[in-house]
Design an enzyme around this catalytic site. Sequence first.
Site, PDB file in Angstrom:
ATOM      1  N   GLY A 132       0.952  -1.461   0.190  1.00  0.00           N
ATOM      2  CA  GLY A 132      -0.022  -0.222   0.108  1.00  0.00           C
ATOM      3  C   GLY A 132       0.925   1.226  -0.139  1.00  0.00           C
ATOM      4  CD  GLU A 245       1.878  10.422  -6.831  1.00  0.00           C
ATOM      5  OE1 GLU A 245       1.778   9.433  -6.682  1.00  0.00           O
ATOM      6  OE2 GLU A 245       3.095  10.716  -6.675  1.00  0.00           O
TER       7      GLU A 245
END
Length: 381
Positions: A132, A245
Amino acid sequence: MIKRTVFESEHEMFRDSFRKFLTQEAEPFHAQWEKDGQVSRELWKKAGENGYLSPTIPEEYGGVGVDFRCNAIVDEEVARLGLSGIGFALHSDIAVPYIYNYGTEAQKQNYLPGCVNGDIITAIAMTEPGTGSDLQGIKTNAILDESGEHYILNGSKTFITNGQMADLVIVVARTNPEAGAKGISLLLVESDSEGFVKGQNLEKIGMKAQDTSELFFQDVKVPKSNLLGTEGMGFIYLMKELPQERLSVSLSALSSAESILEQTVNYVKERKAFGKSISSFQNTQFKLAEMSATVTMARAFVDKCLELHIDKQLDEITAAKLKLVTTEIQCDVIDQCLQLHGGYGYMWEYPVARAFADARVQKIYAGTNEIMKLIIGRSMV
């Protein structure tokens, strides 16, 4: 609405041009792309031919050398029209900058022109089935062979945007198993490499036209010359690029929220219940007022962060705050707008329904919002 001052006249010309491009080349086909599970490669080629891919790349590598505001416009317009299958942001805002910022001259000459003209579609492979958001826990490894000329890459990745269409993947791998975060490096892996297999195109609850894939690497020989930057510096590179990002995600999030709110205002004016327009009900007006105030506040924050980023002043903490609040606002606003649509809001044919499904992942990728809270909280105590 407060007049935006971050963009200049040439940026608005770029926006008009790109908006027309999307309405002609993408919007009519997006429903089919949702059924196909990916957009067409032809769209990427046309975008490259028109200068919409990686516009920040300098002219010497095929780009136009503008600042990030053109990228921001691309992000906003794609989100405004709900074209969630188009992976330009992942390519232009996230993957390609790694090559430009950390690549050798040979790597730049070899890959960047194709990234700009649409011949090369990129992806970045960080997430693994068991990690994750925990990048330090990655298990994909790349060990130099006896000749010292090739890394032997083994491992798997999942949830990779542009995964099916990618020609070049930046793979985050462990090159030194004993060095923790300092053992992580970035490798440029071409899609036709022997032992590199693209798994299934994952079926998601939203963003159905976006190809999101599993990637598998079994004894893939990656030339040492395809090491991106310095060995062992991968984790640091990833941290340096995360503010851009997260800004990219935030630009899309707020543009989507603004667009759906605008569409909802038009809908409630036309829709009637109990013999009168839904817009005449006090509850409707209060809900719209609250949402309008919220997105106006968020717009000021987003534009300020865009200005900071252009001046190379956007720090990790501020970017985390931005990503946290804008994605929460996006999901909340679209949820309320769906409610105002009533049963029709639950129908896939309505943009608000697709926006609702598409928005949910925004609080998960680019670092979950729980990770954003950790970053912010640790900076305060």
